[in-house]
Structures are given as structure tokens and as C-alpha cells.
Scaffold this motif. Structure first.
Motif, short mmCIF file in Angstrom:
data_model
loop_
_atom_site.label_atom_id
_atom_site.label_comp_id
_atom_site.label_asym_id
_atom_site.label_seq_id
_atom_site.Cartn_x
_atom_site.Cartn_y
_atom_site.Cartn_z
N TYR A 81 55.76 45.84 121.55
CA TYR A 81 55.51 45.67 123.14
C TYR A 81 55.22 47.32 123.29
O TYR A 81 56.14 47.97 123.27
CB TYR A 81 56.49 45.13 123.42
CG TYR A 81 57.19 43.65 123.21
CD1 TYR A 81 56.14 42.67 123.44
CD2 TYR A 81 58.09 43.35 122.05
CE1 TYR A 81 56.81 41.40 122.99
CE2 TYR A 81 58.43 42.20 121.62
CZ TYR A 81 57.70 41.25 122.03
OH TYR A 81 58.27 40.00 121.68
N LYS A 130 55.50 34.75 118.49
CA LYS A 130 54.27 35.04 119.56
C LYS A 130 53.20 35.62 118.72
O LYS A 130 52.00 35.56 119.06
CB LYS A 130 54.72 36.08 120.46
CG LYS A 130 55.73 35.51 121.61
CD LYS A 130 56.24 36.41 122.49
CE LYS A 130 57.74 36.81 122.62
NZ LYS A 130 58.18 37.84 123.51
N ILE A 147 58.48 46.31 116.89
CA ILE A 147 59.43 45.16 116.74
C ILE A 147 59.58 44.62 115.39
O ILE A 147 60.51 44.51 114.78
CB ILE A 147 59.49 44.07 117.70
CG1 ILE A 147 59.42 44.85 119.07
CG2 ILE A 147 60.57 43.09 117.48
CD1 ILE A 147 60.88 45.47 119.66
N ARG A 178 70.37 37.14 114.17
CA ARG A 178 70.90 37.52 115.53
C ARG A 178 70.02 37.51 116.67
O ARG A 178 68.71 37.57 116.21
CB ARG A 178 71.78 38.72 115.47
CG ARG A 178 73.00 38.45 114.40
CD ARG A 178 74.24 39.51 114.58
NE ARG A 178 75.34 39.39 113.80
CZ ARG A 178 75.28 39.97 112.54
NH1 ARG A 178 74.32 40.47 112.08
NH2 ARG A 178 76.31 39.85 111.83
N ASN A 179 70.40 37.60 117.69
CA ASN A 179 69.53 37.82 118.76
C ASN A 179 69.10 39.10 118.69
O ASN A 179 69.55 40.10 118.40
CB ASN A 179 70.56 37.85 120.41
CG ASN A 179 70.66 36.31 120.63
OD1 ASN A 179 70.13 35.41 120.24
ND2 ASN A 179 71.77 36.23 121.45
N GLY A 180 67.83 39.09 119.11
CA GLY A 180 66.85 40.46 119.35
C GLY A 180 66.28 40.81 118.08
O GLY A 180 66.07 42.00 118.04
N LYS A 190 62.81 37.16 116.20
CA LYS A 190 62.23 35.83 115.75
C LYS A 190 61.16 35.30 116.72
O LYS A 190 60.31 34.85 116.24
CB LYS A 190 63.52 34.80 115.67
CG LYS A 190 64.67 35.00 114.84
CD LYS A 190 65.68 34.01 114.85
CE LYS A 190 66.51 34.10 116.06
NZ LYS A 190 67.13 35.44 116.72
N THR A 220 59.43 37.21 118.52
CA THR A 220 58.31 38.15 118.47
C THR A 220 57.46 37.68 117.37
O THR A 220 55.89 37.75 117.50
CB THR A 220 58.83 39.59 118.36
OG1 THR A 220 59.56 40.03 119.42
CG2 THR A 220 57.62 40.61 118.05
N1 LIG Z 1 58.27 41.29 126.51
C1 LIG Z 1 59.02 42.29 125.86
N2 LIG Z 1 58.98 43.42 126.04
C2 LIG Z 1 59.77 44.55 125.55
N3 LIG Z 1 60.45 44.14 124.72
C3 LIG Z 1 60.57 43.01 124.10
C4 LIG Z 1 60.09 41.90 124.73
N4 LIG Z 1 60.30 40.69 124.07
C5 LIG Z 1 61.25 41.26 123.43
N5 LIG Z 1 61.57 42.51 123.34
C6 LIG Z 1 62.41 43.14 122.35
O1 LIG Z 1 62.03 42.74 121.11
C7 LIG Z 1 63.01 42.73 120.07
C8 LIG Z 1 63.05 41.29 119.24
O2 LIG Z 1 62.99 40.52 120.37
P1 LIG Z 1 62.95 38.80 120.25
O3 LIG Z 1 61.88 38.77 119.10
O4 LIG Z 1 62.81 37.99 121.33
O5 LIG Z 1 64.13 38.45 119.21
P2 LIG Z 1 64.90 37.01 118.96
O6 LIG Z 1 63.94 36.06 119.27
O7 LIG Z 1 65.31 37.16 117.47
O8 LIG Z 1 66.29 36.90 119.65
C9 LIG Z 1 64.52 42.70 121.10
O9 LIG Z 1 64.77 44.01 120.91
C10 LIG Z 1 63.73 42.72 122.52
O10 LIG Z 1 64.44 43.31 123.28
#
Ligand SMILES: Nc1ncnc2c1ncn2[C@@H]1O[C@H](COP(=O)(O)OP(=O)(O)O)[C@@H](O)[C@H]1O
Ligand SMILES: [Mg+2]
Length: 238
Positions: free
Chosen positions: A16, A50, A21, A40-42, A45, A47
Motif C-alpha cells: 500500500y 486482495k 507488505i 497472526r494478524n497483520g 493474509k 493482502t
Molecule cells: N489499506 C491498507 N493501507 C495500508 N496498510 C494496510 C492496508 N491494509 C492492510 N495494511 C497493512 O498491511 C499489513 C498486512 O495486513 P493484512 O494483509 O490485512 O493482514 P492479515 O489479513 O494477515 O491480518 C498490516 O501491517 C496492515 O496494517
């Protein structure tokens, strides 16, 4: 001769704005397989998902789906090739009825004889049949989730992707979702699933990928994941 995977991702990089990421994700999904993405969160997954569905640009790497590179395709074109997502947070339309959700996106491009028609989706989720005339915003969280799954199925996808489908649901409703996923498996549906209930995923799925900071740090079968609790502690926080 080995069949080509239904989906094959190589060296995926995405992010992003200035923050990268994903740092080179490789993954394969064979037809009929149930595959999970864990971590874990963040960890990346959502991303990854998407990026696979074309909602987030691919910065490097390639994705092949159903025999074709999707790297340069838009999300709508990828969806028409047969990829359907049940996104995080459900996202039903407040002012469409349940029935309208299930017919508005319906498609049977692949010409399956056992297509997911309105009737079959209602057999899978009897709750949706009872609620056919209710609006999206009159449904409980669990009903919305069933509707989101039903809507994705109505497109008769080659690959169904679920991102945290059981998040925030009561245990009895979660069980309803697991029951449905097991039925889909028995019907041969290929599925990529993100969820945090490791035991349930081991029962359901064939193959697992664990992500840590945008990289695949482990992959293996359900038996391998079941047999290595060290992995759970180290990467899954359970
Ligand atoms: N729209 C966004 N803009 C900026 N950073 C993002 C966005 N969505 C997710 N992130 C960041 O990308 C990283 C991975 O997020 P994400 O893929 O949602 O993780 P998960 O689904 O494994 O919990 C995290 O550090 C999150 O803060
Ligand atoms: Mg997520």
C-alpha cells in the motif's frame, strides 16, 4: 502427467503506497483442494487475497489462474474467469432482499450440470430460504455470512475464497459455516480459506500455508501441521 494447478502464484510482491507488505509469496492450489492461509494478524493474509483477486496491484511476480496469467487483468475480469470472494466483514447490500442477492450475481459460465442455483443454495443454508424476502440489513451476522457465501457460490466459481468467514460469529453459527464448507468440499469445490480455528482447518483442508511478515514461512499437509505443535506456538499464536 501432472495437471496444472488451478491457481499458481510466484514471487508475489504487493503493498500500500510506500509500504511493501508481500515479499515474494509462492503458492499453488490444485483443483478440488482446500487450502488455507494462516498466520497472526497483520501478516499479510488479506493482502495476499486482495492481490490474487486483482483488487490490489501486483508489483512483482506472476499469478496464473485457470491456465492464464492474471497479472495484467482487472478484478472484474478475474472474477469472470471464476474467482469469487467472501470478503472480510461480509458486506451484504442493505437494500437488496436475500433472494435478490442470490440471483443478481448468478452465473454458470462453466456450464456445470450441478450448478449452484438458488434452490441448491437454499438447501445448503435453509436459513436463507426462510429469510428470502428479508433485506440485507435485517439479517443477523451469521445470516449475512451465509448470504455472502451463497452469493459467491451463485457465480459458480472455480475458486471460492473466504477471508475470516467465522469472525465474530456465535459458536453455533460458526459450526453452521464449517458444516457448509465440508459439504462444499465433498462437492469438489476448490477453496482458499483464511480463518483462525486451526483444529477446524486441519480437519477441513488438504494443504496449508503459513505467512509471517509477507512471506510463506511454512507449508504442508494437515497431518504435518497437526503433528507439529511448535509451528502453532511459533506462527499462529495458539
Ligand atoms: N489499506 C491498507 N493501507 C495500508 N496498510 C494496510 C492496508 N491494509 C492492510 N495494511 C497493512 O498491511 C499489513 C498486512 O495486513 P493484512 O494483509 O490485512 O493482514 P492479515 O489479513 O494477515 O491480518 C498490516 O501491517 C496492515 O496494517
Ligand atoms: Mg485479514
Amino acid at each position: 502427467m501432472k495437471r496444472e494447478p488451478l491457481l499458481s502464484a510466484r514471487g508475489l510482491q504487493a503493498g500500500y503506497g510506500a509500504s511493501q507488505i508481500l515479499f515474494g509469496i509462492d503458492l499453488d492450489i490444485e483443483p478440488g483442494q482446500i487450502v488455507t492461509l494462516m498466520g497472526r494478524n497483520g501478516m499479510g493474509k488479506s493482502t495476499t487475497i486482495k492481490t490474487l483477486i486483482g483488487a490490489l496491484g501486483l508489483r512483482n511476480g506472476d499469478i496464473r489462474f485457470a491456465g492464464q496469467s492474471t497479472a495484467k487483468l482487472r478484478a472484474d475480469a478475474i472474477a469472470r474467469m471464476g474467482m469469487a470472494i467472501v470478503p472480510e466483514g461480509r458486506q451484504c447490500f442493505p437494500n437488496l432482499t436475500v433472494r435478490e442477492h442470490l440471483v443478481a450475481f448468478a452465473d454458470n459460465r462453466n456450464g456445470q450440470s450441478d450448478a449452484w442455483t438458488l434452490d441448491r443454495i437454499c438447501e445448503l443454508f435453509p436459513r436463507l430460504a426462510e429469510r428470502a424476502q428479508n433485506m440485507g440489513n435485517q439479517l443477523s451476522g451469521g445470516e449475512q455470512q451465509m448470504l455472502a457465501i451463497g452469493r459467491a457460490l451463485s457465480t459458480n466459481p472455480r475458486l471460492l475464497i473466504l477471508d475470516e468467514a467465522t469472525e465474530g460469529l456465535a459458536p453455533v453459527i460458526r459450526d453452521e459455516i464449517w458444516r457448509c464448507l465440508n459439504l462444499l468440499k465433498a462437492a469438489g469445490q476448490t477453496i482458499l480459506v483464511v480463518d483462525k480455528y486451526v483444529e477446524k482447518l486441519i480437519e477441513l483442508a488438504d494443504h496449508h500455508f503459513i505467512l509471517e511478515r509477507g512471506q510463506v514461512v511454512w507449508q504442508g499437509s494437515s497431518a504435518e501441521l497437526d503433528g507439529d505443535r511448535g509451528l502453532w506456538a511459533r506462527y499462529l499464536g495458539v
